[in-house]
Scaffold this motif. Structure first.
Motif, PDB file in Angstrom:
ATOM      1  N   ALA A 195      -4.069  -3.403  -5.506  1.00 44.35           N
ATOM      2  CA  ALA A 195      -2.816  -3.946  -4.999  1.00 44.35           C
ATOM      3  C   ALA A 195      -3.033  -4.729  -3.707  1.00 44.35           C
ATOM      4  O   ALA A 195      -2.469  -5.814  -3.525  1.00 44.35           O
ATOM      5  CB  ALA A 195      -1.810  -2.824  -4.774  1.00 44.35           C
ATOM      6  N   MET A 196      -3.856  -4.207  -2.817  1.00 45.04           N
ATOM      7  CA  MET A 196      -4.139  -4.913  -1.565  1.00 45.04           C
ATOM      8  C   MET A 196      -4.870  -6.231  -1.834  1.00 45.04           C
ATOM      9  O   MET A 196      -4.603  -7.240  -1.181  1.00 45.04           O
ATOM     10  CB  MET A 196      -4.972  -4.030  -0.639  1.00 45.04           C
ATOM     11  CG  MET A 196      -4.242  -2.813  -0.142  1.00 45.04           C
ATOM     12  SD  MET A 196      -2.976  -3.202   1.024  1.00 45.04           S
ATOM     13  CE  MET A 196      -3.966  -3.560   2.439  1.00 45.04           C
ATOM     14  N   PHE A 197      -5.786  -6.206  -2.787  1.00 47.80           N
ATOM     15  CA  PHE A 197      -6.503  -7.427  -3.146  1.00 47.80           C
ATOM     16  C   PHE A 197      -5.531  -8.482  -3.669  1.00 47.80           C
ATOM     17  O   PHE A 197      -5.599  -9.659  -3.275  1.00 47.80           O
ATOM     18  CB  PHE A 197      -7.580  -7.102  -4.193  1.00 47.80           C
ATOM     19  CG  PHE A 197      -8.416  -8.270  -4.597  1.00 47.80           C
ATOM     20  CD1 PHE A 197      -9.336  -8.819  -3.711  1.00 47.80           C
ATOM     21  CD2 PHE A 197      -8.290  -8.825  -5.855  1.00 47.80           C
ATOM     22  CE1 PHE A 197     -10.111  -9.907  -4.082  1.00 47.80           C
ATOM     23  CE2 PHE A 197      -9.060  -9.904  -6.228  1.00 47.80           C
ATOM     24  CZ  PHE A 197      -9.974 -10.448  -5.352  1.00 47.80           C
ATOM     25  N   LEU A 198      -4.595  -8.074  -4.527  1.00 46.14           N
ATOM     26  CA  LEU A 198      -3.617  -9.019  -5.060  1.00 46.14           C
ATOM     27  C   LEU A 198      -2.684  -9.540  -3.965  1.00 46.14           C
ATOM     28  O   LEU A 198      -2.348 -10.728  -3.948  1.00 46.14           O
ATOM     29  CB  LEU A 198      -2.804  -8.355  -6.170  1.00 46.14           C
ATOM     30  CG  LEU A 198      -3.560  -8.076  -7.459  1.00 46.14           C
ATOM     31  CD1 LEU A 198      -2.679  -7.296  -8.433  1.00 46.14           C
ATOM     32  CD2 LEU A 198      -4.039  -9.365  -8.090  1.00 46.14           C
ATOM     33  N   THR A 212      -5.906   7.680  -5.792  1.00 44.24           N
ATOM     34  CA  THR A 212      -5.026   6.690  -5.160  1.00 44.24           C
ATOM     35  C   THR A 212      -5.778   5.480  -4.618  1.00 44.24           C
ATOM     36  O   THR A 212      -5.167   4.443  -4.369  1.00 44.24           O
ATOM     37  CB  THR A 212      -4.249   7.337  -4.005  1.00 44.24           C
ATOM     38  OG1 THR A 212      -5.154   7.822  -3.028  1.00 44.24           O
ATOM     39  CG2 THR A 212      -3.373   8.463  -4.497  1.00 44.24           C
ATOM     40  N   PHE A 213      -7.085   5.589  -4.432  1.00 50.60           N
ATOM     41  CA  PHE A 213      -7.822   4.505  -3.793  1.00 50.60           C
ATOM     42  C   PHE A 213      -7.926   3.254  -4.651  1.00 50.60           C
ATOM     43  O   PHE A 213      -7.738   2.144  -4.153  1.00 50.60           O
ATOM     44  CB  PHE A 213      -9.220   4.962  -3.373  1.00 50.60           C
ATOM     45  CG  PHE A 213      -9.201   5.940  -2.232  1.00 50.60           C
ATOM     46  CD1 PHE A 213      -8.620   5.610  -1.032  1.00 50.60           C
ATOM     47  CD2 PHE A 213      -9.756   7.199  -2.373  1.00 50.60           C
ATOM     48  CE1 PHE A 213      -8.586   6.510   0.012  1.00 50.60           C
ATOM     49  CE2 PHE A 213      -9.725   8.104  -1.334  1.00 50.60           C
ATOM     50  CZ  PHE A 213      -9.138   7.755  -0.138  1.00 50.60           C
ATOM     51  N   SER A 258       0.824  -1.203   0.000  1.00 49.34           N
ATOM     52  CA  SER A 258       0.000   0.000   0.000  1.00 49.34           C
ATOM     53  C   SER A 258       0.864   1.262   0.000  1.00 49.34           C
ATOM     54  O   SER A 258       0.569   2.238  -0.698  1.00 49.34           O
ATOM     55  CB  SER A 258      -0.925  -0.005   1.214  1.00 49.34           C
ATOM     56  OG  SER A 258      -1.682   1.170   1.264  1.00 49.34           O
ATOM     57  N   LEU A 259       1.934   1.238   0.776  1.00 52.63           N
ATOM     58  CA  LEU A 259       2.854   2.368   0.809  1.00 52.63           C
ATOM     59  C   LEU A 259       3.508   2.598  -0.543  1.00 52.63           C
ATOM     60  O   LEU A 259       3.574   3.733  -1.029  1.00 52.63           O
ATOM     61  CB  LEU A 259       3.919   2.130   1.877  1.00 52.63           C
ATOM     62  CG  LEU A 259       5.029   3.169   1.987  1.00 52.63           C
ATOM     63  CD1 LEU A 259       4.480   4.442   2.595  1.00 52.63           C
ATOM     64  CD2 LEU A 259       6.162   2.621   2.805  1.00 52.63           C
ATOM     65  N   LEU A 300       3.995   5.607  -5.665  1.00 52.14           N
ATOM     66  CA  LEU A 300       4.044   5.648  -7.124  1.00 52.14           C
ATOM     67  C   LEU A 300       2.925   6.502  -7.708  1.00 52.14           C
ATOM     68  O   LEU A 300       3.155   7.285  -8.641  1.00 52.14           O
ATOM     69  CB  LEU A 300       3.989   4.228  -7.697  1.00 52.14           C
ATOM     70  CG  LEU A 300       5.216   3.371  -7.465  1.00 52.14           C
ATOM     71  CD1 LEU A 300       4.979   1.946  -7.966  1.00 52.14           C
ATOM     72  CD2 LEU A 300       6.423   3.981  -8.147  1.00 52.14           C
ATOM     73  N   VAL A 301       1.736   6.375  -7.179  1.00 48.43           N
ATOM     74  CA  VAL A 301       0.620   7.181  -7.666  1.00 48.43           C
ATOM     75  C   VAL A 301       0.849   8.656  -7.345  1.00 48.43           C
ATOM     76  O   VAL A 301       0.555   9.532  -8.164  1.00 48.43           O
ATOM     77  CB  VAL A 301      -0.723   6.671  -7.085  1.00 48.43           C
ATOM     78  CG1 VAL A 301      -1.853   7.633  -7.396  1.00 48.43           C
ATOM     79  CG2 VAL A 301      -1.041   5.290  -7.634  1.00 48.43           C
TER      80      VAL A 301
END
Length: 89
Positions: free
Chosen positions: A57-60, A50-51, A28-29, A34-35
């Motif tokens: 990413a968190m799901f992956l 950013t959400f 997440s960080l 990057l965003v």
């Protein structure tokens, strides 16, 4: 139960907590960084941008690291339950 035993149990619990929480928090960080860099480079100042990448990413990460996280927690809880007789007596 001695204070040393309680401190050891709390230390082990916090260590497992940090180890299990590290992969999702680090991803997440990194995605947020990057965003943010992308937003600064393109001068797009949309706060909600950013959400979606963070959620994906968190799901992956939860899909990929979920079994490892679950087994780590289960190992800790198993060791904790097995140490109950030693802590009591």
């Amino acid at each position: 139960m001695t204070p040393e035993t309680v401190i050891t149990l709390v230390q082990n619990g916090l260590f497992v907590l940090i180890i299990v929480a590290a992969p999702p928090l680090l991803v997440s960080l990194l995605v947020g960084l990057l965003v943010s860099i992308l937003q600064a480079a393109t001068q797009i100042n949309e706060m909600t941008l950013t959400f979606i990448p963070k959620l994906v990413a968190m799901f992956l990460v939860m899909i990929l690291a979920g079994p490892w996280m679950l087994s780590t927690l289960m190992d800790y809880i198993t060791r904790l339950f097995q140490s109950i007789p030693l802590v009591i007596g």
